[in-house]
Design a protein around this motif. Structure first.
Motif, PDB file in Angstrom:
ATOM      1  N   GLY A 256      56.105  37.384  66.206  1.00  0.00           N
ATOM      2  CA  GLY A 256      56.973  38.063  67.148  1.00  0.00           C
ATOM      3  C   GLY A 256      56.276  38.462  68.435  1.00  0.00           C
ATOM      4  N   VAL A 257      57.016  39.200  69.260  1.00  0.00           N
ATOM      5  CA  VAL A 257      56.568  39.647  70.572  1.00  0.00           C
ATOM      6  C   VAL A 257      56.476  41.171  70.541  1.00  0.00           C
ATOM      7  CG1 VAL A 257      57.141  39.748  73.022  1.00  0.00           C
ATOM      8  CG2 VAL A 257      57.663  37.683  71.696  1.00  0.00           C
ATOM      9  N   TYR A 258      55.448  41.721  71.207  1.00  0.00           N
ATOM     10  CA  TYR A 258      55.221  43.165  71.228  1.00  0.00           C
ATOM     11  C   TYR A 258      54.907  43.593  72.658  1.00  0.00           C
ATOM     12  CZ  TYR A 258      54.495  41.700  66.431  1.00  0.00           C
ATOM     13  OH  TYR A 258      54.655  41.097  65.201  1.00  0.00           O
ATOM     14  N   TRP A 259      55.288  44.794  73.006  1.00  0.00           N
ATOM     15  CA  TRP A 259      54.950  45.296  74.337  1.00  0.00           C
ATOM     16  C   TRP A 259      54.872  46.827  74.309  1.00  0.00           C
ATOM     17  CZ3 TRP A 259      59.637  43.480  72.841  1.00  0.00           C
ATOM     18  CH2 TRP A 259      60.763  44.271  73.071  1.00  0.00           C
ATOM     19  N   THR A 260      54.105  47.351  75.262  1.00  0.00           N
ATOM     20  CA  THR A 260      53.950  48.795  75.373  1.00  0.00           C
ATOM     21  C   THR A 260      53.820  49.170  76.834  1.00  0.00           C
ATOM     22  OG1 THR A 260      52.578  50.692  74.740  1.00  0.00           O
ATOM     23  CG2 THR A 260      51.431  48.608  75.085  1.00  0.00           C
ATOM     24  N   TYR A 261      54.311  50.367  77.162  1.00  0.00           N
ATOM     25  CA  TYR A 261      54.209  50.899  78.519  1.00  0.00           C
ATOM     26  C   TYR A 261      53.144  51.984  78.633  1.00  0.00           C
ATOM     27  CZ  TYR A 261      58.781  48.634  78.648  1.00  0.00           C
ATOM     28  OH  TYR A 261      59.804  47.723  78.540  1.00  0.00           O
ATOM     29  N   ASN A 262      52.582  52.377  77.480  1.00  0.00           N
ATOM     30  CA  ASN A 262      51.611  53.480  77.508  1.00  0.00           C
ATOM     31  C   ASN A 262      50.488  53.315  76.490  1.00  0.00           C
ATOM     32  OD1 ASN A 262      52.897  53.993  75.078  1.00  0.00           O
ATOM     33  ND2 ASN A 262      54.035  55.758  75.857  1.00  0.00           N
ATOM     34  N   GLY A 263      50.480  52.236  75.731  1.00  0.00           N
ATOM     35  CA  GLY A 263      49.449  52.013  74.734  1.00  0.00           C
ATOM     36  C   GLY A 263      49.686  52.729  73.428  1.00  0.00           C
ATOM     37  N   ALA A 264      50.679  53.589  73.370  1.00  0.00           N
ATOM     38  CA  ALA A 264      50.942  54.367  72.154  1.00  0.00           C
ATOM     39  C   ALA A 264      52.204  53.897  71.439  1.00  0.00           C
ATOM     40  CB  ALA A 264      51.038  55.848  72.495  1.00  0.00           C
ATOM     41  N   GLU A 265      53.306  53.827  72.189  1.00  0.00           N
ATOM     42  CA  GLU A 265      54.571  53.392  71.596  1.00  0.00           C
ATOM     43  C   GLU A 265      54.704  51.877  71.760  1.00  0.00           C
ATOM     44  OE1 GLU A 265      59.294  54.686  71.607  1.00  0.00           O
ATOM     45  OE2 GLU A 265      58.009  55.224  73.295  1.00  0.00           O
ATOM     46  N   ILE A 266      54.851  51.171  70.636  1.00  0.00           N
ATOM     47  CA  ILE A 266      54.896  49.707  70.638  1.00  0.00           C
ATOM     48  C   ILE A 266      56.311  49.248  70.295  1.00  0.00           C
ATOM     49  CG2 ILE A 266      53.855  47.596  69.781  1.00  0.00           C
ATOM     50  CD1 ILE A 266      51.855  49.488  71.076  1.00  0.00           C
ATOM     51  N   PHE A 267      56.862  48.372  71.116  1.00  0.00           N
ATOM     52  CA  PHE A 267      58.172  47.785  70.868  1.00  0.00           C
ATOM     53  C   PHE A 267      57.987  46.341  70.397  1.00  0.00           C
ATOM     54  CE2 PHE A 267      58.480  50.994  74.154  1.00  0.00           C
ATOM     55  CZ  PHE A 267      59.539  51.786  73.722  1.00  0.00           C
ATOM     56  N   SER A 268      58.982  45.826  69.715  1.00  0.00           N
ATOM     57  CA  SER A 268      58.844  44.461  69.183  1.00  0.00           C
ATOM     58  C   SER A 268      60.165  43.711  69.233  1.00  0.00           C
ATOM     59  CB  SER A 268      58.316  44.493  67.749  1.00  0.00           C
ATOM     60  OG  SER A 268      59.254  45.111  66.878  1.00  0.00           O
ATOM     61  N   TRP A 269      60.034  42.382  69.212  1.00  0.00           N
ATOM     62  CA  TRP A 269      61.190  41.488  69.182  1.00  0.00           C
ATOM     63  C   TRP A 269      60.773  40.206  68.468  1.00  0.00           C
ATOM     64  CZ3 TRP A 269      61.912  36.501  70.787  1.00  0.00           C
ATOM     65  CH2 TRP A 269      63.234  36.035  70.846  1.00  0.00           C
ATOM     66  N   SER A 270      61.677  39.637  67.696  1.00  0.00           N
ATOM     67  CA  SER A 270      61.404  38.363  67.018  1.00  0.00           C
ATOM     68  C   SER A 270      62.715  37.645  66.775  1.00  0.00           C
ATOM     69  CB  SER A 270      60.663  38.605  65.692  1.00  0.00           C
ATOM     70  OG  SER A 270      61.460  39.376  64.805  1.00  0.00           O
ATOM     71  N   HIS A 271      62.606  36.416  66.292  1.00  0.00           N
ATOM     72  CA  HIS A 271      63.799  35.632  65.985  1.00  0.00           C
ATOM     73  C   HIS A 271      63.570  34.915  64.670  1.00  0.00           C
ATOM     74  CE1 HIS A 271      67.150  32.840  66.272  1.00  0.00           C
ATOM     75  NE2 HIS A 271      67.589  33.510  67.326  1.00  0.00           N
ATOM     76  N   ASP A 272      64.498  35.071  63.751  1.00  0.00           N
ATOM     77  CA  ASP A 272      64.368  34.460  62.429  1.00  0.00           C
ATOM     78  C   ASP A 272      64.172  32.949  62.536  1.00  0.00           C
ATOM     79  OD1 ASP A 272      64.662  36.885  61.214  1.00  0.00           O
ATOM     80  OD2 ASP A 272      66.793  36.629  60.731  1.00  0.00           O
ATOM     81  N   GLY A 273      63.229  32.432  61.768  1.00  0.00           N
ATOM     82  CA  GLY A 273      63.042  30.989  61.680  1.00  0.00           C
ATOM     83  C   GLY A 273      62.102  30.403  62.694  1.00  0.00           C
ATOM     84  N   TYR A 274      61.537  31.246  63.593  1.00  0.00           N
ATOM     85  CA  TYR A 274      60.679  30.730  64.659  1.00  0.00           C
ATOM     86  C   TYR A 274      59.288  31.345  64.594  1.00  0.00           C
ATOM     87  CZ  TYR A 274      64.556  28.322  66.842  1.00  0.00           C
ATOM     88  OH  TYR A 274      65.596  27.453  67.082  1.00  0.00           O
ATOM     89  N   VAL A 275      58.306  30.501  64.908  1.00  0.00           N
ATOM     90  CA  VAL A 275      56.919  30.917  65.034  1.00  0.00           C
ATOM     91  C   VAL A 275      56.539  30.819  66.512  1.00  0.00           C
ATOM     92  CG1 VAL A 275      54.523  30.336  64.462  1.00  0.00           C
ATOM     93  CG2 VAL A 275      56.306  30.172  62.717  1.00  0.00           C
ATOM     94  N   PHE A 276      55.816  31.808  67.019  1.00  0.00           N
ATOM     95  CA  PHE A 276      55.442  31.823  68.427  1.00  0.00           C
ATOM     96  C   PHE A 276      53.995  31.354  68.593  1.00  0.00           C
ATOM     97  CE2 PHE A 276      59.007  34.655  68.009  1.00  0.00           C
ATOM     98  CZ  PHE A 276      59.796  34.308  69.093  1.00  0.00           C
ATOM     99  N   ALA A 294      57.765  28.707  71.460  1.00  0.00           N
ATOM    100  CA  ALA A 294      58.100  28.837  70.043  1.00  0.00           C
ATOM    101  C   ALA A 294      58.300  27.464  69.402  1.00  0.00           C
ATOM    102  CB  ALA A 294      59.372  29.672  69.887  1.00  0.00           C
ATOM    103  N   ARG A 295      58.228  27.451  68.084  1.00  0.00           N
ATOM    104  CA  ARG A 295      58.511  26.227  67.330  1.00  0.00           C
ATOM    105  C   ARG A 295      59.189  26.599  66.014  1.00  0.00           C
ATOM    106  NH1 ARG A 295      54.119  26.002  63.548  1.00  0.00           N
ATOM    107  NH2 ARG A 295      52.407  27.347  64.271  1.00  0.00           N
ATOM    108  N   SER A 296      59.899  25.622  65.469  1.00  0.00           N
ATOM    109  CA  SER A 296      60.638  25.867  64.242  1.00  0.00           C
ATOM    110  C   SER A 296      61.156  24.547  63.698  1.00  0.00           C
ATOM    111  CB  SER A 296      61.821  26.801  64.535  1.00  0.00           C
ATOM    112  OG  SER A 296      62.674  26.910  63.424  1.00  0.00           O
ATOM    113  N   THR A 297      61.410  24.513  62.415  1.00  0.00           N
ATOM    114  CA  THR A 297      62.093  23.349  61.838  1.00  0.00           C
ATOM    115  C   THR A 297      63.559  23.341  62.246  1.00  0.00           C
ATOM    116  OG1 THR A 297      62.513  24.655  59.834  1.00  0.00           O
ATOM    117  CG2 THR A 297      60.550  23.257  59.849  1.00  0.00           C
ATOM    118  N   LEU A 298      64.033  24.455  62.810  1.00  0.00           N
ATOM    119  CA  LEU A 298      65.425  24.519  63.273  1.00  0.00           C
ATOM    120  C   LEU A 298      65.621  23.669  64.525  1.00  0.00           C
ATOM    121  CD1 LEU A 298      66.012  28.371  62.849  1.00  0.00           C
ATOM    122  CD2 LEU A 298      66.510  26.543  61.214  1.00  0.00           C
ATOM    123  N   THR A 299      64.565  23.556  65.350  1.00  0.00           N
ATOM    124  CA  THR A 299      64.514  22.709  66.553  1.00  0.00           C
ATOM    125  C   THR A 299      65.593  23.023  67.590  1.00  0.00           C
ATOM    126  OG1 THR A 299      65.906  20.915  65.666  1.00  0.00           O
ATOM    127  CG2 THR A 299      63.524  20.811  65.205  1.00  0.00           C
TER     128      THR A 299
END
Length: 328
Positions: A256-276, A294-299
């Motif tokens: 998945g993907v992660y991001w932070t605006y202050n180094g303390a609170e971490i947000f995340s996002w991902s999508h089922d079936g995919y590898v980044f 990203a890649r996946s067998t879903l294509t």
């Protein structure tokens, strides 16, 4: 305006082939000629403003100025290139990776895998090996340049190579354009290091490390007091970027993907079936756009992009992207 160039593997009805494409916005793509005549994994890509150099993992380079005709050359047959970089300060090229010895050679025996550094005077060479690791079980994954920036505490350009030395994570740095290298201090228990970033929190600049066993940060390359950034889920961070205004640290892991605006609170996002597999930051109409390959067998999709980490757009260019670079 920046042009985004990607290289990777494109699936075809009768098999797969190397692929190269360009886009001004990451949405509309122009497909160029394949950089290699056979199916190769792309190890890295960079540009000196004239030449675009694409490296494969077999020790060969493909060089082009127009995306249509290519000059193929040998970096060093059998060298497992992992990353390539143009250093604009010295005007030289650097390639890092690992050589696996199939036969006894000098001090090495069959099966030894040794991290090495190659330098090219120009894109077209000559290329020559300039540095060999002292560990017979070592890897180099990535080389990255951090330009001098007094606002972030950097008085010199810093080149960083991250990897593994057979027992723990490994990090080497240079402040003289790669002519000499010093080993960073790594605390015990750190796994292979795959990515590095520089991020400022409350006026203090930190080095951030994406390792096989977590994400850590320290105040200096000789500081062994590493602190961990806890991700919302277990993942291996393979790349990191910082927004142009230095406010956002963006990380991508296989899951998945992660991001932070202050180094303390971490947000995340991902999508089922995919590898980044990677991350790229591109300026589009004066705004940062982050692309996640990203890649996946879903294509169905091959990447996502976002400007604000709220709205995510899925897209496909039919290429499993293995390297990307922005040029002006």
């Amino acid at each position: 305006m920046e042009t985004l160039t990607i290289a990777g593997v494109q699936s075809q009805p009768f098999g797969s082939c190397p692929a190269l494409a360009q886009s001004p916005d990451g949405i509309v793509w122009q497909y160029l000629q394949p950089p290699f005549p056979q199916l190769d994994s792309i190890a890295g890509m960079d540009s000196d403003g004239v030449n675009l150099v694409i490296a494969n993992t077999r020790g060969y380079l493909s060089i082009t100025q127009n995306g249509q005709s290519f000059n193929a050359m040998e970096l060093d047959d059998g060298f497992g290139t992992q990353s390539i970089l143009y250093d604009s300060t010295s005007g030289n090229w650097l390639a890092v990776g690992t050589r696996v010895y199939g036969n006894d050679a000098g001090p090495y025996v069959a099966g030894d895998q040794v991290a090495q550094i190659y330098r090219g005077d120009t894109a077209n060479g000559p290329w020559y090996m300039t540095w060999t690791h002292n560990s017979r079980d070592s890897f180099f994954y990535k080389i990255k340049r951090f330009p001098s920036d007094l606002s972030q505490g950097l008085q010199h350009d810093v080149l960083i190579i991250c990897g593994y030395d057979g027992g723990s994570g490994d990090l080497w740095y240079s402040i003289d354009q790669g002519f000499s290298w010093a080993k960073a201090e790594i605390p015990n228990g750190i796994g292979p290091i795959l990515s590095v970033a520089l991020y400022m929190i409350d006026g203090i600049t930190y080095w951030v490390y994406g390792c096989s066993n977590g994400v850590f940060y320290s105040t200096g390359l000789l500081d062994t007091d590493w602190q961990e950034i806890l991700l919302p889920a277990k993942d291996v961070v393979i790349d990191m970027q910082v927004s142009s205004n230095l406010s956002t640290l963006v990380l991508v892991g296989n899951n998945g993907v992660y991001w932070t605006y202050n180094g303390a609170e971490i947000f995340s996002w991902s999508h089922d079936g995919y590898v980044f597999d990677g991350l790229h930051k591109q300026a589009v109409n004066g705004q940062d756009v982050f692309f996640f390959w990203a890649r996946s067998t879903l294509t169905q999709y091959t990447y996502w992009y976002t400007q604000d980490f709220v709205n995510w757009t899925a897209a496909s260019n039919s290429i499993h992207v293995q390297s990307s670079v922005s040029t002006i």
